[in-house]
Design a protein around this motif. Structure first.
Motif, PDB file in Angstrom:
ATOM      1  N   PHE A  26      72.926  12.112  21.361  1.00  0.00           N
ATOM      2  CA  PHE A  26      73.937  11.439  22.175  1.00  0.00           C
ATOM      3  C   PHE A  26      75.170  11.120  21.334  1.00  0.00           C
ATOM      4  O   PHE A  26      76.313  11.309  21.782  1.00  0.00           O
ATOM      5  N   GLY A  29      77.129  14.205  20.858  1.00  0.00           N
ATOM      6  CA  GLY A  29      77.851  14.525  22.084  1.00  0.00           C
ATOM      7  C   GLY A  29      79.102  13.679  22.236  1.00  0.00           C
ATOM      8  O   GLY A  29      80.175  14.183  22.594  1.00  0.00           O
ATOM      9  N   HIS A  42      78.825  18.676  26.016  1.00  0.00           N
ATOM     10  CA  HIS A  42      77.898  18.872  27.132  1.00  0.00           C
ATOM     11  C   HIS A  42      76.533  19.313  26.617  1.00  0.00           C
ATOM     12  O   HIS A  42      75.488  18.835  27.077  1.00  0.00           O
ATOM     13  N   TYR A  45      74.748  16.357  24.901  1.00  0.00           N
ATOM     14  CA  TYR A  45      74.256  15.414  25.910  1.00  0.00           C
ATOM     15  C   TYR A  45      73.024  15.979  26.618  1.00  0.00           C
ATOM     16  O   TYR A  45      72.087  15.247  26.948  1.00  0.00           O
ATOM     17  N   ALA A  74      72.909  10.001  29.022  1.00  0.00           N
ATOM     18  CA  ALA A  74      73.324  11.368  28.711  1.00  0.00           C
ATOM     19  C   ALA A  74      73.734  12.126  29.966  1.00  0.00           C
ATOM     20  O   ALA A  74      74.744  12.840  29.978  1.00  0.00           O
ATOM     21  N   ARG A  77      77.165  11.125  31.152  1.00  0.00           N
ATOM     22  CA  ARG A  77      78.240  11.734  30.361  1.00  0.00           C
ATOM     23  C   ARG A  77      78.401  13.216  30.707  1.00  0.00           C
ATOM     24  O   ARG A  77      79.514  13.743  30.737  1.00  0.00           O
TER      25      ARG A  77
END
Length: 309
Positions: A26, A29, A42, A45, A74, A77
């Motif tokens: 995370f 990301g 992307h 995540y 995640a 996002r």
């Protein structure tokens, strides 16, 4: 470093740990997103949402999740990055295009992907005419359109809510499209098997369960202005379709003849039934479009076409 948005130092700190956990994915990301790399963000995540190495497994002495809740954080996002990953379109119920007209092909139920596809062979049959062969090759080049119902009753699959004040039906956290949860469950009775003991023999009923996992990385969020009654109808009527060049399908036994205990035949004979459990992983090759549509009228509510890399 995360709170201060010191992205480069955050990356160095994570990499130096040499340890895999969803919190670190995370962080990577967030750093990629902050530094302007949405595609990489992307992917990180997605790893944070799907990795089996969970921060909750390491919280004996400290809060390894540092306040985050996975996979929700995640997936949320990822949803914010969809626009950077491709083109999104949405319609109100009844106003979207007919799904077959939009994608240009007829749907194939996801469970039917297990069936042999002789028509997809590039080898020409000796009885085919030129026109028949060319037509088959043209159809094969368009790909496949696989569809499955969306299970909105299971909040772990797709979370749907109704905002009475705003008059909005809201869809979020469709984890089945990320691949972390089954997209489709099937339970049916298969062909019986014949078992015998020292005295007699009998047919044993075979109950089969199949769980279909879609190995994707797309998150669908949408708010639709409809009445409560219309929202209720939608909740039971949503279908998802994936258009791809082809699909790789892997069928893995969770519980079947080869994986049972030594006395399974005796136990099945006494019980009169046998349970088979299968995990089917559906991997799209070159995704061209993802659609969500209403089964009632086949009209599209949402369409996403990923950018060509």
């Amino acid at each position: 470093m995360y709170d201060n948005k010191n992205w480069e130092e955050l990356v160095k700190g994570v990499v130096s740990k040499r340890f895999v956990v969803n919190t670190y994915y995370f962080y990577l990301g967030a750093a990629a997103e902050g530094l302007g790399y949405p595609v990489a963000a992307h992917k990180y995540y997605e790893l944070a949402a799907k990795t089996p190495e969970k921060c909750t497994d390491y919280q004996t002495w400290t809060d390894s999740c540092v306040g985050f809740k996975f996979p929700d954080e995640a997936v949320g996002r990822m949803a914010g990055l969809v626009g950077a990953m491709g083109e999104e379109k949405s319609w109100l119920p009844g106003q979207g295009p007919i799904v077959n007209e939009l994608v240009g092909m007829s749907p194939t139920a996801i469970e039917n992907l297990l069936e042999p596809k002789p028509g997809n062979s590039p080898v020409r049959d000796k009885f085919e005419t030129d026109d028949e062969y060319n037509a088959r090759m043209g159809k094969m080049g368009k790909g496949l359109f696989a569809v499955a119902p969306l299970d909105t009753k299971d909040s772990h699959n797709c979370l749907t809510t109704y905002d009475h004040a705003a008059g909005e039906y809201k869809i979020s956290r469709c984890l089945a499209l990320v691949g972390g949860l089954p997209l489709r469950h099937r339970a049916f009775e298969g062909s019986p098997i014949r078992l015998a003991n020292a005295i007699t023999s009998r047919d044993i009923r075979r109950d089969i369960r199949e769980d279909y996992y879609y190995t994707g990385s797309y998150v669908w969020n949408q708010s639709i202005k409809v009445s409560r009654d219309e929202a209720k109808a939608l909740d039971d009527d949503l279908m998802v379709g994936i258009v791809a060049q082809d699909f790789g399908v892997l069928r893995k036994c969770r519980s079947c003849d080869s994986g049972r205990g030594p006395n399974w035949k005796d136990e099945a004979f006494v019980r009169g039934s046998l349970n088979d459990s299968w995990m089917i992983t559906v991997r799209p090759i070159n995704v061209q479009r993802i659609v969500v549509y209403r089964r009632l009228d086949s009209r599209v509510l949402y369409s996403f076409s990923p950018n060509k890399s």
